[in-house]
Design a protein around this motif. Structure first.
Motif, PDB file in Angstrom:
ATOM      1  N   PHE A 130      -5.306  12.632  -5.827  1.00  0.00           N
ATOM      2  CA  PHE A 130      -3.974  12.416  -7.235  1.00  0.00           C
ATOM      3  C   PHE A 130      -2.787  11.507  -6.417  1.00  0.00           C
ATOM      4  O   PHE A 130      -2.643  11.089  -7.268  1.00  0.00           O
ATOM      5  N   LEU A 175      -3.326   8.488  -5.166  1.00  0.00           N
ATOM      6  CA  LEU A 175      -3.368   7.531  -6.340  1.00  0.00           C
ATOM      7  C   LEU A 175      -1.854   7.374  -5.936  1.00  0.00           C
ATOM      8  O   LEU A 175      -1.847   5.859  -6.213  1.00  0.00           O
ATOM      9  N   VAL A 176      -1.154   8.254  -6.399  1.00  0.00           N
ATOM     10  CA  VAL A 176       0.242   7.556  -7.343  1.00  0.00           C
ATOM     11  C   VAL A 176       0.683   7.070  -6.383  1.00  0.00           C
ATOM     12  O   VAL A 176       1.445   6.034  -6.394  1.00  0.00           O
ATOM     13  N   GLU A 187      -0.601   5.374  -3.192  1.00  0.00           N
ATOM     14  CA  GLU A 187      -0.235   4.259  -3.033  1.00  0.00           C
ATOM     15  C   GLU A 187      -0.621   2.909  -4.335  1.00  0.00           C
ATOM     16  O   GLU A 187       0.278   1.489  -3.513  1.00  0.00           O
ATOM     17  N   VAL A 188      -0.663   3.415  -5.231  1.00  0.00           N
ATOM     18  CA  VAL A 188      -0.165   2.343  -6.178  1.00  0.00           C
ATOM     19  C   VAL A 188       1.565   2.285  -6.175  1.00  0.00           C
ATOM     20  O   VAL A 188       2.030   0.946  -5.889  1.00  0.00           O
ATOM     21  N   THR A 189       2.603   3.178  -5.635  1.00  0.00           N
ATOM     22  CA  THR A 189       3.827   2.508  -5.892  1.00  0.00           C
ATOM     23  C   THR A 189       3.999   1.891  -4.830  1.00  0.00           C
ATOM     24  O   THR A 189       4.803   1.251  -4.534  1.00  0.00           O
ATOM     25  N   GLU A 230       2.153  -0.262  -4.106  1.00  0.00           N
ATOM     26  CA  GLU A 230       1.591  -1.429  -4.456  1.00  0.00           C
ATOM     27  C   GLU A 230       2.572  -2.373  -5.205  1.00  0.00           C
ATOM     28  O   GLU A 230       3.057  -3.610  -4.937  1.00  0.00           O
ATOM     29  N   LEU A 231       3.308  -1.122  -5.914  1.00  0.00           N
ATOM     30  CA  LEU A 231       4.271  -1.766  -6.837  1.00  0.00           C
ATOM     31  C   LEU A 231       5.745  -2.290  -6.156  1.00  0.00           C
ATOM     32  O   LEU A 231       6.520  -3.118  -6.684  1.00  0.00           O
ATOM     33  N   LYS A 232       5.734  -2.250  -4.763  1.00  0.00           N
ATOM     34  CA  LYS A 232       7.145  -2.585  -4.479  1.00  0.00           C
ATOM     35  C   LYS A 232       6.987  -3.936  -4.477  1.00  0.00           C
ATOM     36  O   LYS A 232       7.887  -5.024  -3.854  1.00  0.00           O
ATOM     37  N   ASN A 233       5.966  -4.391  -3.906  1.00  0.00           N
ATOM     38  CA  ASN A 233       5.644  -5.910  -3.719  1.00  0.00           C
ATOM     39  C   ASN A 233       5.377  -7.108  -4.890  1.00  0.00           C
ATOM     40  O   ASN A 233       5.096  -8.098  -4.954  1.00  0.00           O
ATOM     41  N   VAL A 234       5.687  -6.362  -6.190  1.00  0.00           N
ATOM     42  CA  VAL A 234       5.581  -7.415  -7.182  1.00  0.00           C
ATOM     43  C   VAL A 234       6.200  -7.983  -7.203  1.00  0.00           C
ATOM     44  O   VAL A 234       7.564  -8.572  -6.959  1.00  0.00           O
ATOM     45  N   LEU A 270       5.235 -11.010 -12.302  1.00  0.00           N
ATOM     46  CA  LEU A 270       4.918 -10.697 -13.507  1.00  0.00           C
ATOM     47  C   LEU A 270       5.250  -9.905 -14.577  1.00  0.00           C
ATOM     48  O   LEU A 270       6.147  -9.227 -14.590  1.00  0.00           O
ATOM     49  N   LEU A 277      -0.767  -6.085 -10.368  1.00  0.00           N
ATOM     50  CA  LEU A 277       0.494  -5.737 -10.220  1.00  0.00           C
ATOM     51  C   LEU A 277       0.126  -6.988  -9.462  1.00  0.00           C
ATOM     52  O   LEU A 277       0.987  -7.932  -9.120  1.00  0.00           O
ATOM     53  N   HIS A 278      -0.748  -7.617  -8.277  1.00  0.00           N
ATOM     54  CA  HIS A 278      -0.768  -8.804  -8.129  1.00  0.00           C
ATOM     55  C   HIS A 278      -0.755  -9.938  -8.168  1.00  0.00           C
ATOM     56  O   HIS A 278      -1.418 -11.031  -7.388  1.00  0.00           O
ATOM     57  N   LEU A 328       3.121   7.516 -12.872  1.00  0.00           N
ATOM     58  CA  LEU A 328       3.954   5.995 -12.012  1.00  0.00           C
ATOM     59  C   LEU A 328       5.062   5.573 -12.448  1.00  0.00           C
ATOM     60  O   LEU A 328       5.802   5.647 -12.629  1.00  0.00           O
ATOM     61  N   ASN A 341       8.403   5.976 -11.069  1.00  0.00           N
ATOM     62  CA  ASN A 341       9.230   5.113 -10.190  1.00  0.00           C
ATOM     63  C   ASN A 341      10.196   4.359 -11.826  1.00  0.00           C
ATOM     64  O   ASN A 341      11.021   3.144 -11.330  1.00  0.00           O
TER      65      ASN A 341
END
Lengths: 196, 417
Positions: free
Chosen positions: A121, A124-125, A127-129, A131-135, A138, B38-39, B73, B77
């Motif tokens: 868990f 997962l949190v 890794e997804v976090t 990814e969020l930095k490069n959004v 969207l 997300l991408h 999440l 964040n």
């Protein structure tokens, strides 16, 4: 005698929840009683994984009043489930452990008993976090934003990005002319009505 | 499962069921799916979101797990300055919607996520009983109304800002044929206005929002097209309130999808569609919703009408799309028309009409994304060539040839392809 009852209960649970259907309607919740729950706790460890999961999920369908009354029995089952060797069962029980007492799910999974689950868990949190930095841009807002007045919206989403400009408008569209026309007609109609 | 199998999606069943068996495998797939969303860009996002929510709704335990993850999440964040963490909330809402579409009641999971169960048990209880049944009822509405209008400190507005609840309120107030007891109507209005306008503890916009909802509800309910015409100024004023616009879209949707609507309409542009234009002018966030309604009409069969009248109706709908484009909904509209052209099932005179109307109102500088999508249509001989049909479509042939070549020359000079 207790053993006979255990096997009865476990047979009953398998009949009720053992199907390959991946969702439960919660129908079993109407047949639960504190006695049944105490028996379930005794035989829980030997149930099939599917049955264990569906049994825990049926707790969501227990009416609030009963949830209060049976809190103790439900928490005891969850305690057994948290120590289960099947990771899904342990994880689901971990997330539901606060449900009988507060009606809320448990989000503190970094304290989970099962070490593997905790790692899965947290990874997962994390890794997804990452990814969020490069959004980029969207724009997927929560659905209630469609309804919100400007100030309320701003407090939910902050300042909205300026939209990309694709061209300059040099002339009004037909729809803008139509608008003016309709408003004129409406004003005329109001005038005629008042004259009458 | 048999149905899916019969439909030929064997591969999907094995992959989802296998993936869902092990929490680690499922987590990996979940991570990949969420990252893809997300991408993604606007074109792919809906498809990806549907795939992801379908996968998550494979079983109830995968749904609970994914929902808890998304919630964590979001909290984790929440200090980020931009709106990106809100994507998790949206995804969480789409999952609930998918589950509901599959006839699964996940209301209790949803309430377990919100955290209001322990602090506001009674309000959560009445709300969840309505959400569970997907229907409102006067007794529960009354209980919520009392909680939010009484002298005591009301529960947080977020408790009732639940999309499904807001949709139900809109349906009750604006869907033709909904049977709303006049005695209780004001409570429905109050709750919708409260959820839409109250900002923290600031209630200054509550009263004007109530007034706007009431006024438009009244017009939608009891008045014919003629009265709408005379009330237009007032309606336009009320449309500035977003939740009223949502109601108007709901109402217009029902009215214009009546089978004989266009047959019975006498105006070139029916007033209901002029209302949609106004919504587009006021609310960027509602562009997609209006666009979906317009494209649905554009694709609907209007067999009762003569062929030429059908074409006129479609041109009138293209006018609405051009308005959307002029108000900033650019790429989705151009992409849509491009796709219509590509599929070859749309009369080319309609594509030509769109291109001419757009060229008529725009001037440089153009974005390269726009040029990339729009230029091929402008350059296509069948669409803008000087053939007889082209000349007939435009009243000012010379002018339109000019804007066509002007656009092409400009794009060739400033954009590289």
């Amino acid at each position: 005698m207790a053993n006979v009852r255990d096997s009865d209960i476990s047979l009953w649970l398998h009949n009720k929840l053992g199907s390959s259907e991946s969702w439960t309607s919660g129908s079993i919740s109407s047949q639960l009683t504190p006695d049944v729950l105490r028996n379930i706790k005794e035989c829980f460890i030997d149930l099939q994984t599917q049955v264990k999961l569906k049994l825990l999920l049926s707790f969501f369908h227990i009416p609030r009043r009963n949830l209060d009354e049976w809190k103790h029995e439900l928490e005891e089952i969850l305690e057994v489930a948290i120590a289960d060797t099947e990771q899904w069962v342990a994880m689901l029980a971990e997330m539901m452990k606060s449900y009988p007492s507060s009606g809320c799910l448990n989000f503190e999974l970094s304290d989970a008993d099962n070490e593997d689950n905790r790692r899965i868990f947290e990874d997962l949190v994390h890794e997804v976090t990452g990814e969020l930095k490069n959004v980029k841009d969207l724009n997927l807002l929560p659905l209630e934003c469609h309804y919100l007045n400007k100030n309320a919206l701003q407090s939910v989403v902050g300042t909205q990005k300026q939209p990309v400009k694709h061209f300059t408008i040099k002339r009004k569209s037909k729809s803008a002319n139509l608008r003016a026309e309709l408003l004129q007609k409406a004003a005329d109609a109001v005038k005629t009505n008042t004259k009458k | 499962i048999k149905l899916i199998s019969d439909a030929g999606f064997q591969g999907e069943i094995t992959s989802i069921s296998t993936a869902a068996q092990q929490i680690e495998v499922f987590s990996r797939i979940l991570k990949t799916s969420v990252s893809k969303i997300l991408h993604s860009n606007d074109d792919e996002v809906n498809k990806l979101m549907t795939e992801t929510t379908q996968m998550i709704c494979h079983a109830e335990h995968t749904l609970v797990y994914s929902q808890v993850l998304l919630h964590v999440l979001m909290k984790h964040n929440s200090s980020m300055k931009n709106a990106s963490p809100l994507i998790f909330k949206r995804l969480s809402q789409e999952i609930v919607r998918t589950a509901r579409d599959q006839n699964h009641d996940v209301t209790h999971v949803l309430m377990g996520l919100s955290g209001f169960n322990s602090s506001y048990p009674n309000e959560t209880h009445v709300l969840s009983s309505m959400l569970s049944k997907n229907a409102l009822n006067p007794a529960d509405i009354n209980a919520l109304f009392k909680a939010y209008s009484g002298t005591k400190v009301p529960p947080p507005v977020e408790l009732i800002r639940v999309p499904q609840f807001l949709e139900l309120l809109i349906d009750a107030l604006f869907k033709p044929g909904s049977k709303l007891n006049p005695e209780h109507k004001s409570k429905y209005v109050y709750l919708l206005a409260y959820a839409s306008s109250v900002n923290g503890i600031n209630q200054t916009e509550l009263k004007p929002t109530i007034n706007a909802i009431e006024k438009v509800h009244e017009i939608c309910y009891s008045k014919g097209t003629n009265e709408i015409n005379t009330e237009l100024q007032g309606l336009f004023q009320c449309i500035r309130t977003p939740c009223v616009s949502m109601g108007v879209i709901r109402w217009v949707h029902s009215v214009v999808t009546e089978p004989s609507y266009f047959k019975l309409s006498t105006e070139h542009t029916p007033v209901h569609l002029a209302l949609l234009d106004e919504i587009v002018c006021c609310h960027t966030l509602l562009h997609q919703k209006v666009f979906e309604l317009i494209t649905m009409l554009f694709e609907s069969k209007q067999d009762e009408l003569e062929i030429l009248v059908q074409l006129e109706v479609k041109k009138m709908l293209i006018d609405r799309m051009v308005n959307l484009l002029a108000r900033g909904h650019v790429l989705p509209v151009v992409k849509y028309i491009r796709a219509c052209w590509g599929k070859g099932d749309t009369d080319v005179s309609l594509i030509r009409y769109f291109v001419t109307e757009v060229l008529d109102i725009i001037s440089p500088p153009y974005s390269s994304e726009f040029v990339e999508l729009f230029l091929p249509m402008v350059e296509n001989d069948e669409i803008t060539g000087g053939n007889a049909a082209g000349a007939a479509a435009s009243s000012t042939t010379a002018d339109s040839t000019d804007v066509v070549s002007e656009f092409i020359v400009h794009c060739r000079a400033t954009h590289k392809y």
